[in-house]
Design a protein around this motif. Structure first.
Motif, PDB file in Angstrom:
ATOM      1  N   PRO A  50       0.709  -1.287  -0.452  1.00 34.95           N
ATOM      2  CA  PRO A  50      -0.527  -0.144   0.024  1.00 34.95           C
ATOM      3  C   PRO A  50       0.382   1.304   0.248  1.00 34.95           C
ATOM      4  O   PRO A  50       2.140   1.293   0.509  1.00 34.95           O
ATOM      5  N   ILE A  51       0.367   2.593  -0.356  1.00 43.50           N
ATOM      6  CA  ILE A  51       1.341   3.514  -0.561  1.00 43.50           C
ATOM      7  C   ILE A  51       0.497   4.523   1.367  1.00 43.50           C
ATOM      8  O   ILE A  51       1.780   4.613   1.448  1.00 43.50           O
ATOM      9  N   TYR A  52      -0.567   4.315   1.234  1.00 48.83           N
ATOM     10  CA  TYR A  52      -0.639   4.215   3.050  1.00 48.83           C
ATOM     11  C   TYR A  52      -0.672   3.152   4.351  1.00 48.83           C
ATOM     12  O   TYR A  52      -1.490   2.362   3.694  1.00 48.83           O
ATOM     13  N   LYS A  53      -0.831   4.211   4.812  1.00 45.21           N
ATOM     14  CA  LYS A  53      -0.435   3.067   6.161  1.00 45.21           C
ATOM     15  C   LYS A  53      -0.930   3.797   7.584  1.00 45.21           C
ATOM     16  O   LYS A  53      -0.080   4.496   7.486  1.00 45.21           O
ATOM     17  N   LEU A  54      -1.555   3.131   8.173  1.00 43.75           N
ATOM     18  CA  LEU A  54      -2.214   3.634   8.965  1.00 43.75           C
ATOM     19  C   LEU A  54      -0.893   2.942  10.894  1.00 43.75           C
ATOM     20  O   LEU A  54      -1.276   1.886  10.616  1.00 43.75           O
ATOM     21  N   PHE A  55      -0.451   3.737  11.707  1.00 46.56           N
ATOM     22  CA  PHE A  55       0.135   3.017  12.944  1.00 46.56           C
ATOM     23  C   PHE A  55      -0.861   3.537  13.640  1.00 46.56           C
ATOM     24  O   PHE A  55      -0.319   4.567  14.168  1.00 46.56           O
ATOM     25  N   ASN A  59      -2.972   6.035  22.818  1.00 50.05           N
ATOM     26  CA  ASN A  59      -4.085   7.511  22.339  1.00 50.05           C
ATOM     27  C   ASN A  59      -4.696   6.895  21.207  1.00 50.05           C
ATOM     28  O   ASN A  59      -4.197   6.370  20.017  1.00 50.05           O
ATOM     29  N   TYR A  60      -5.685   6.186  22.193  1.00 42.42           N
ATOM     30  CA  TYR A  60      -6.684   5.163  21.639  1.00 42.42           C
ATOM     31  C   TYR A  60      -7.322   6.322  20.028  1.00 42.42           C
ATOM     32  O   TYR A  60      -8.179   5.259  19.267  1.00 42.42           O
ATOM     33  N   TRP A  61      -7.343   7.467  20.464  1.00 41.35           N
ATOM     34  CA  TRP A  61      -7.134   8.805  19.236  1.00 41.35           C
ATOM     35  C   TRP A  61      -6.953   8.768  17.931  1.00 41.35           C
ATOM     36  O   TRP A  61      -7.691   9.520  17.033  1.00 41.35           O
ATOM     37  N   THR A  62      -5.691   8.375  18.052  1.00 44.98           N
ATOM     38  CA  THR A  62      -4.847   9.040  17.623  1.00 44.98           C
ATOM     39  C   THR A  62      -3.882   7.824  16.902  1.00 44.98           C
ATOM     40  O   THR A  62      -3.550   7.105  17.193  1.00 44.98           O
ATOM     41  N   PHE A  63      -3.971   8.059  14.962  1.00 44.66           N
ATOM     42  CA  PHE A  63      -2.954   6.783  14.703  1.00 44.66           C
ATOM     43  C   PHE A  63      -2.105   7.629  13.233  1.00 44.66           C
ATOM     44  O   PHE A  63      -2.208   9.529  13.689  1.00 44.66           O
ATOM     45  N   ILE A  64      -1.351   7.580  12.980  1.00 43.18           N
ATOM     46  CA  ILE A  64       0.080   8.101  12.145  1.00 43.18           C
ATOM     47  C   ILE A  64      -0.180   7.046  11.124  1.00 43.18           C
ATOM     48  O   ILE A  64      -0.089   6.776  11.114  1.00 43.18           O
ATOM     49  N   LYS A  65      -0.394   8.075  10.201  1.00 46.44           N
ATOM     50  CA  LYS A  65      -0.961   8.142   8.554  1.00 46.44           C
ATOM     51  C   LYS A  65       0.381   8.506   7.985  1.00 46.44           C
ATOM     52  O   LYS A  65       1.332   9.363   7.856  1.00 46.44           O
ATOM     53  N   LEU A  66       1.318   7.435   7.475  1.00 48.30           N
ATOM     54  CA  LEU A  66       2.825   7.645   6.821  1.00 48.30           C
ATOM     55  C   LEU A  66       2.424   6.914   4.999  1.00 48.30           C
ATOM     56  O   LEU A  66       1.298   6.202   4.162  1.00 48.30           O
ATOM     57  N   ASP A  67       2.446   7.936   4.253  1.00 50.11           N
ATOM     58  CA  ASP A  67       3.384   7.511   3.071  1.00 50.11           C
ATOM     59  C   ASP A  67       4.179   6.471   2.701  1.00 50.11           C
ATOM     60  O   ASP A  67       5.079   7.010   2.939  1.00 50.11           O
ATOM     61  N   ARG A  69       5.501   5.596   0.638  1.00 53.13           N
ATOM     62  CA  ARG A  69       6.492   5.521  -0.815  1.00 53.13           C
ATOM     63  C   ARG A  69       7.855   6.914  -0.502  1.00 53.13           C
ATOM     64  O   ARG A  69       8.830   6.645  -0.965  1.00 53.13           O
ATOM     65  N   ASN A  70       7.089   7.888   0.286  1.00 54.30           N
ATOM     66  CA  ASN A  70       7.853   8.718   0.459  1.00 54.30           C
ATOM     67  C   ASN A  70       8.344   9.394   1.794  1.00 54.30           C
ATOM     68  O   ASN A  70       9.613  10.590   1.635  1.00 54.30           O
ATOM     69  N   GLY A  71       7.808   9.525   2.977  1.00 54.43           N
ATOM     70  CA  GLY A  71       7.785   9.442   4.354  1.00 54.43           C
ATOM     71  C   GLY A  71       7.307  10.734   5.013  1.00 54.43           C
ATOM     72  O   GLY A  71       7.464  10.941   5.759  1.00 54.43           O
ATOM     73  N   LYS A  72       6.355  10.934   3.691  1.00 55.42           N
ATOM     74  CA  LYS A  72       5.257  11.861   4.217  1.00 55.42           C
ATOM     75  C   LYS A  72       4.490  11.079   5.395  1.00 55.42           C
ATOM     76  O   LYS A  72       4.203  10.406   5.325  1.00 55.42           O
ATOM     77  N   MET A  73       4.161  12.115   6.383  1.00 57.29           N
ATOM     78  CA  MET A  73       3.468  11.226   7.568  1.00 57.29           C
ATOM     79  C   MET A  73       2.546  12.125   8.081  1.00 57.29           C
ATOM     80  O   MET A  73       2.466  13.597   8.467  1.00 57.29           O
ATOM     81  N   TRP A  74       1.247  12.094   8.759  1.00 62.47           N
ATOM     82  CA  TRP A  74       0.089  13.260   8.993  1.00 62.47           C
ATOM     83  C   TRP A  74      -0.276  12.602  10.182  1.00 62.47           C
ATOM     84  O   TRP A  74      -0.250  10.637  10.978  1.00 62.47           O
ATOM     85  N   GLN A  75      -0.378  13.102  11.464  1.00 60.87           N
ATOM     86  CA  GLN A  75      -1.326  12.543  13.084  1.00 60.87           C
ATOM     87  C   GLN A  75      -2.592  12.614  12.729  1.00 60.87           C
ATOM     88  O   GLN A  75      -3.763  13.542  12.635  1.00 60.87           O
ATOM     89  N   VAL A  76      -3.028  11.572  12.074  1.00 61.63           N
ATOM     90  CA  VAL A  76      -4.972  11.583  12.659  1.00 61.63           C
ATOM     91  C   VAL A  76      -5.971  11.373  13.811  1.00 61.63           C
ATOM     92  O   VAL A  76      -5.437  10.483  14.060  1.00 61.63           O
ATOM     93  N   HIS A  77      -7.204  11.868  13.868  1.00 60.53           N
ATOM     94  CA  HIS A  77      -7.685  12.192  14.877  1.00 60.53           C
ATOM     95  C   HIS A  77      -9.273  11.704  15.000  1.00 60.53           C
ATOM     96  O   HIS A  77      -9.474  12.597  13.865  1.00 60.53           O
ATOM     97  N   PHE A  78      -9.493  10.707  15.179  1.00 61.01           N
ATOM     98  CA  PHE A  78     -11.192  10.867  15.326  1.00 61.01           C
ATOM     99  C   PHE A  78     -11.890  10.877  16.908  1.00 61.01           C
ATOM    100  O   PHE A  78     -10.484  10.423  17.515  1.00 61.01           O
ATOM    101  N   THR A  79     -13.426  11.019  16.271  1.00 58.62           N
ATOM    102  CA  THR A  79     -13.591  11.205  18.263  1.00 58.62           C
ATOM    103  C   THR A  79     -15.508  10.113  17.349  1.00 58.62           C
ATOM    104  O   THR A  79     -15.598   9.770  16.222  1.00 58.62           O
ATOM    105  N   ILE A  80     -15.895  10.145  18.761  1.00 59.02           N
ATOM    106  CA  ILE A  80     -16.808   9.144  18.502  1.00 59.02           C
ATOM    107  C   ILE A  80     -17.970  10.425  18.695  1.00 59.02           C
ATOM    108  O   ILE A  80     -19.712  10.370  19.469  1.00 59.02           O
ATOM    109  N   SER A  81     -17.473  11.149  19.442  1.00 53.97           N
ATOM    110  CA  SER A  81     -18.945  11.926  19.950  1.00 53.97           C
ATOM    111  C   SER A  81     -18.731  13.529  19.310  1.00 53.97           C
ATOM    112  O   SER A  81     -17.251  14.040  18.701  1.00 53.97           O
TER     113      SER A  81
END
Length: 146
Positions: A50-55, A59-67, A69-81
């Protein structure tokens, strides 16, 4: 030279030319078939990795999204409220390699014992980076480990 020998020599020359042309055409066809097979294998490999993977983080609400191919990254937050934060925060918006060196699966993340830190590994050349995620922008960074 009699007519019979002349005809025989012409016939042998024609057979030799025809055989050479057939062998060359067969070789071109064989090379084209191999090239198509290699292209298909490359396409299949690109799809398997895959191009993108979630790690997950600790923290239950936080993942790291990694590209990958090139090392670009984002901190991904989700919520249920309705009151919680949902979205992506940039960890690294710059490619760590040249565009022509990008390959699916090149980069991967490894968690550490520290809740906010990961090690990013370039699996082709072994380069490592410290990745620190945090809700505070001043505490987020990616730094090469020398």
């Amino acid at each position: 030279m009699n007519t019979r020998n002349f005809v025989l020599i012409c016939f042998l020359i024609l057979i030799a030319f025809n055989s050479y042309g057939q062998i060359e055409q067969d070789s071109i066809s064989a090379v084209q078939k191999v090239e198509k097979q290699v292209e298909k294998q490359t396409e299949i490999q690109q799809l398997k990795v895959p191009i993108y993977k979630l790690f997950p983080t600790t923290n239950y609400w936080t993942f790291i999204k990694l590209d990958t191919r090139n090392g670009k990254m984002w901190q991904v937050h989700f919520t249920i409220s309705e009151e919680g934060y949902e979205g992506e925060l940039i960890l690294n918006s710059s490619s760590l390699i040249w565009d022509d060196k990008e390959i699916n699966g090149r980069f991967t993340l490894y968690p550490t014992k520290n809740n906010f830190n990961f090690i990013l590994l370039d699996q082709l050349n072994g380069t490592t980076y410290q990745v620190q995620w945090n809700n505070d922008e001043n505490k987020r960074f990616v730094s090469r480990i020398y």
